[in-house]
Design a protein around this motif. Structure first.
Motif, PDB file in Angstrom:
ATOM      1  N   PHE A  79       0.807  -1.221   0.000  1.00 37.70           N
ATOM      2  CA  PHE A  79       0.000   0.000   0.000  1.00 37.70           C
ATOM      3  C   PHE A  79       0.841   1.272   0.000  1.00 37.70           C
ATOM      4  O   PHE A  79       0.334   2.350  -0.281  1.00 37.70           O
ATOM      5  CB  PHE A  79      -0.948   0.010   1.210  1.00 37.70           C
ATOM      6  CG  PHE A  79      -2.057   1.007   1.094  1.00 37.70           C
ATOM      7  CD1 PHE A  79      -3.182   0.744   0.328  1.00 37.70           C
ATOM      8  CD2 PHE A  79      -1.974   2.231   1.739  1.00 37.70           C
ATOM      9  CE1 PHE A  79      -4.203   1.681   0.203  1.00 37.70           C
ATOM     10  CE2 PHE A  79      -2.988   3.174   1.632  1.00 37.70           C
ATOM     11  CZ  PHE A  79      -4.112   2.892   0.855  1.00 37.70           C
ATOM     12  N   ASP A  80       2.128   1.186   0.303  1.00 38.30           N
ATOM     13  CA  ASP A  80       2.969   2.387   0.397  1.00 38.30           C
ATOM     14  C   ASP A  80       2.897   3.239  -0.869  1.00 38.30           C
ATOM     15  O   ASP A  80       2.811   4.475  -0.797  1.00 38.30           O
ATOM     16  CB  ASP A  80       4.430   2.014   0.675  1.00 38.30           C
ATOM     17  CG  ASP A  80       4.723   1.850   2.161  1.00 38.30           C
ATOM     18  OD1 ASP A  80       3.880   2.282   2.985  1.00 38.30           O
ATOM     19  OD2 ASP A  80       5.788   1.292   2.499  1.00 38.30           O
ATOM     20  N   ALA A  81       2.959   2.600  -2.032  1.00 40.22           N
ATOM     21  CA  ALA A  81       2.943   3.353  -3.284  1.00 40.22           C
ATOM     22  C   ALA A  81       1.603   4.054  -3.482  1.00 40.22           C
ATOM     23  O   ALA A  81       1.543   5.160  -4.022  1.00 40.22           O
ATOM     24  CB  ALA A  81       3.230   2.425  -4.464  1.00 40.22           C
ATOM     25  N   ILE A  82       0.526   3.410  -3.038  1.00 38.26           N
ATOM     26  CA  ILE A  82      -0.804   4.021  -3.118  1.00 38.26           C
ATOM     27  C   ILE A  82      -0.891   5.184  -2.136  1.00 38.26           C
ATOM     28  O   ILE A  82      -1.368   6.275  -2.468  1.00 38.26           O
ATOM     29  CB  ILE A  82      -1.889   2.968  -2.822  1.00 38.26           C
ATOM     30  CG1 ILE A  82      -1.847   1.856  -3.872  1.00 38.26           C
ATOM     31  CG2 ILE A  82      -3.268   3.616  -2.774  1.00 38.26           C
ATOM     32  CD1 ILE A  82      -2.767   0.683  -3.575  1.00 38.26           C
ATOM     33  N   ALA A  83      -0.427   4.953  -0.909  1.00 44.21           N
ATOM     34  CA  ALA A  83      -0.476   5.986   0.133  1.00 44.21           C
ATOM     35  C   ALA A  83       0.268   7.246  -0.282  1.00 44.21           C
ATOM     36  O   ALA A  83      -0.150   8.368   0.049  1.00 44.21           O
ATOM     37  CB  ALA A  83       0.103   5.442   1.432  1.00 44.21           C
ATOM     38  N   ALA A  84       1.343   7.076  -1.017  1.00 41.37           N
ATOM     39  CA  ALA A  84       2.172   8.217  -1.414  1.00 41.37           C
ATOM     40  C   ALA A  84       1.459   9.166  -2.357  1.00 41.37           C
ATOM     41  O   ALA A  84       1.891  10.310  -2.542  1.00 41.37           O
ATOM     42  CB  ALA A  84       3.464   7.721  -2.057  1.00 41.37           C
ATOM     43  N   THR A  85       0.346   8.721  -2.948  1.00 36.24           N
ATOM     44  CA  THR A  85      -0.374   9.580  -3.903  1.00 36.24           C
ATOM     45  C   THR A  85      -1.442  10.437  -3.225  1.00 36.24           C
ATOM     46  O   THR A  85      -2.117  11.217  -3.895  1.00 36.24           O
ATOM     47  CB  THR A  85      -1.052   8.731  -4.999  1.00 36.24           C
ATOM     48  OG1 THR A  85      -2.142   7.995  -4.431  1.00 36.24           O
ATOM     49  CG2 THR A  85      -0.061   7.762  -5.628  1.00 36.24           C
ATOM     50  N   ALA A  86      -1.620  10.289  -1.908  1.00 37.48           N
ATOM     51  CA  ALA A  86      -2.650  11.056  -1.208  1.00 37.48           C
ATOM     52  C   ALA A  86      -2.405  12.552  -1.340  1.00 37.48           C
ATOM     53  O   ALA A  86      -1.263  13.019  -1.316  1.00 37.48           O
ATOM     54  CB  ALA A  86      -2.687  10.655   0.267  1.00 37.48           C
ATOM     55  N   GLY A  87      -3.488  13.297  -1.458  1.00 37.42           N
ATOM     56  CA  GLY A  87      -3.375  14.749  -1.535  1.00 37.42           C
ATOM     57  C   GLY A  87      -3.118  15.351  -0.166  1.00 37.42           C
ATOM     58  O   GLY A  87      -3.008  14.643   0.851  1.00 37.42           O
ATOM     59  N   ALA A  88      -3.044  16.665  -0.118  1.00 39.32           N
ATOM     60  CA  ALA A  88      -2.802  17.368   1.142  1.00 39.32           C
ATOM     61  C   ALA A  88      -3.910  17.110   2.154  1.00 39.32           C
ATOM     62  O   ALA A  88      -3.697  17.225   3.370  1.00 39.32           O
ATOM     63  CB  ALA A  88      -2.672  18.865   0.878  1.00 39.32           C
ATOM     64  N   ASP A  89      -5.096  16.734   1.657  1.00 40.25           N
ATOM     65  CA  ASP A  89      -6.226  16.440   2.539  1.00 40.25           C
ATOM     66  C   ASP A  89      -6.234  14.997   3.020  1.00 40.25           C
ATOM     67  O   ASP A  89      -7.151  14.558   3.722  1.00 40.25           O
ATOM     68  CB  ASP A  89      -7.539  16.749   1.834  1.00 40.25           C
ATOM     69  CG  ASP A  89      -7.688  15.998   0.504  1.00 40.25           C
ATOM     70  OD1 ASP A  89      -6.754  15.252   0.121  1.00 40.25           O
ATOM     71  OD2 ASP A  89      -8.729  16.171  -0.162  1.00 40.25           O
ATOM     72  N   GLY A  90      -5.196  14.239   2.627  1.00 41.61           N
ATOM     73  CA  GLY A  90      -5.117  12.855   3.052  1.00 41.61           C
ATOM     74  C   GLY A  90      -6.022  11.900   2.311  1.00 41.61           C
ATOM     75  O   GLY A  90      -6.266  10.779   2.766  1.00 41.61           O
TER      76      GLY A  90
END
Length: 295
Positions: A217-228
């Motif tokens: 999931f790390d690669a997916i998590a890294a795409t989160a915007g500033a709002d999480g």
């Protein structure tokens, strides 16, 4: 009566007898029924624990919308029976009826169904999905749309709203109960079949196989915007050949090694494309029975 008249009468009687026997045989064909449900199983309903992930995340879905229908049974002789019902449901809320086919000749039948975006006539599950959901998925070509949250100790909580454009015909499904192809319609009884959605496909790190995959999931998590919030647009920004963490650095695992996604023979370049390809065959028959994908 001459010989020609006698012969003609004899042939005519034989034909009538054959027709009568055929009609009796047809009347005596043993039949049964099939009831089909759709389930997201524990993955969509209870979530995926951190013990399943290489990078320590856990996942909890709050919605898991699936657009699916056209459940089809095909006999060895080529006889086809199809339920035209097409539904948009939230399998996170529990199992739902999908189709019912009655009066089928008893015996073995191949199984198929179609994953496709909502269309005119798609039924919306009461209290689960809205007309706005259907319109959004139709406009964007999504057959799957999921919402939920991801948690990792020491990192925090992220939310996701991810949709995937899948349009595929599943056919020649293997029965997850006994490993045989299709299902058997019993005489004077009901066969129960289940289209089972495997949510873990969304987090696979390789394509073209169910063996040796790891959930990440790390690669997916890294795409989160500033709002999480993680979105399809964010996933599309993550390049498979240049995976980055949330700080823009090369994405590495807990051992310091670069994180690698293996696309196999598929031409996918972004994380969004990779996940879309990975979940094409996440709909199985009776638990773990895989199906052949026909575009």
């Amino acid at each position: 009566m001459n010989a020609r008249q006698w012969k003609s009468r004899t042939v005519g009687c034989a034909v009538l007898v054959a027709w009568a026997l055929a009609g009796a045989a047809c009347d005596n064909v043993a039949t049964g029924d099939v009831k089909v449900t759709m389930s997201g199983g524990d993955g969509t309903q209870r979530g995926l624990p951190d013990t399943l992930f290489e990078d320590g995340w856990s996942i909890q879905f709050t919605r898991y919308l699936v657009s699916l229908g056209d459940f089809t049974l095909t006999s060895a002789a080529g006889e086809v029976h199809t339920s035209k019902r097409h539904v948009l449901v939230d399998v996170q809320k529990g199992d739902v009826p999908l189709a019912e086919l009655k009066g089928l000749p008893a015996g073995r039948w191949d199984v198929g169904f179609r994953l496709s975006p909502p269309r005119d006539g798609t039924e919306l599950a009461d209290g689960q999905v809205s007309a706005e959901d259907a319109a959004m998925m139709r406009e964007r070509g999504f057959s799957y749309f999921v919402e939920g949250r991801a948690v990792k100790a020491g990192v925090g909580v992220l939310t996701f709203r991810m949709g995937f454009p899948v349009d595929a015909r599943m056919r020649d499904c293997i029965n997850g109960v006994d490993g045989t192809r299709g299902i058997i319609v019993p005489e004077a009884s009901v066969a129960e079949a289940e289209v089972t959605i495997h949510a873990e496909h969304m987090f696979y790190d390789r394509l073209g196989t169910h063996k040796g995959v790891r959930l990440r999931f790390d690669a997916i998590a890294a795409t989160a915007g500033a709002d999480g919030v993680i979105t399809p647009e964010g996933l599309a920004s993550q390049q498979l050949t240049d995976l980055r963490d949330s700080e823009g650095r090369e994405l590495r695992d807990s051992g310091g090694q670069p994180v690698v996604y293996l696309p196999g023979a598929y031409d996918v370049r972004t994380l969004q494309e990779f996940i879309t390809r990975s979940i094409v065959d996440q709909a199985h028959l009776n638990g773990g029975g895989v199906c052949t994908v026909a575009r």
